[in-house]
Design a protein around this motif. Structure first.
Motif: not given
Length: 181
Positions: A35-36, A96, A123-124, A127, A131-133, A136, A166, A170
Motif C-alpha cells: 500500500r505504500m 497502491f 484514492r490512496l 494522498i 497521511e497515507r501511512e 493504512v 487524510a 479522501l
C-alpha cells in the motif's frame, strides 16, 4: 497461540514458533508495504523487513507489543527504500492496491471488486505519504492511534491530525470525482 507466546518461544530458539509468527504476519506486512510502494518493490522491502525482524527479535523486551514493534521495523524498511528511490530521482508514488473487496447484497461480483480496488488505488495514490501511512496503519492494518504513534515515532495527537487530514483529502477527492461524473 498468542503473538506474545510465539515471540517468547521464538526468542528461546523455537523455530516452529518463529515460523508461526512469520506465517501469521507475512500477509499483513506485505499488504502494508504494498500500500505504500509499488508491487515490484513490495516483495523486496517486505523481505528486507523480515530479515531485520528475525535479527532483532531476541532484543524485543515487550513481547506483548509485537505488532507495533513489527510495523515500526517494516515502516523503517519502507521509508529507507523510498529515500533511496528519491535520492535516485525516481517517482516516490507507486501503484497502491487494497485487498478489500466489498460484497454487494451478499453477492460478490468480481468486476465490482476490481473497480473497488482500482478506486482505492487511485484514492490512496493522491494522498501524501505521511497521511497515507497513518491511514493504512489505522484503517487497513487495524492498529490503534497509540500503536500508529509508536510505529511512526510521533505523538498520538499528530496521528489524529494526520488521520483527519487524510479523511478530508479522501472526501474532497470523492466529491471532486462525483462532480466530474
Amino acid at each position: 497461540m498468542s503473538d506474545e507466546l510465539l515471540v517468547v518461544r521464538a526468542q528461546l530458539g523455537n523455530r516452529a514458533a518463529l515460523e508461526d509468527l512469520v506465517t501469521r504476519w507475512q500477509r499483513p506486512v506485505w499488504l502494508y508495504v504494498r500500500r505504500m510502494l509499488d508491487a515490484e518493490r513490495a516483495d523486496d522491502v517486505a523481505q528486507e523487513a523480515w530479515i531485520a525482524v528475525v535479527r532483532a527479535l531476541p532484543r524485543l523486551r515487550e513481547p506483548d507489543r509485537f505488532a507495533p514493534w513489527l510495523f515500526t521495523i517494516v515502516r523503517r524498511a519502507t521509508l529507507n527504500r523510498m529515500r533511496r528511490q528519491y535520492a535516485d530521482r525516481h517517482d516516490l508514488v507507486g501503484d497502491f492496491e487494497s485487498d478489500v473487496d466489498r460484497p454487494h447484497d451478499g453477492i460478490r461480483d468480481p468486476v465490482d471488486g476490481l473497480m473497488d480496488r482500482a478506486e482505492m488505488v487511485a484514492r490512496l495514490a493522491g494522498i501524501p505519504v505521511l497521511e497515507r501511512e497513518v491511514l493504512v496503519l489505522h484503517y487497513l492494518e487495524d492498529l490503534s492511534v497509540e500503536d500508529c504513534a509508536q510505529v511512526c515515532g510521533v505523538p498520538a495527537g499528530t496521528v489524529k491530525s494526520r488521520l483527519n487530514r487524510a479523511r478530508l483529502m479522501l472526501r474532497a477527492h470523492v466529491e471532486e470525482e462525483g462532480e466530474r461524473t
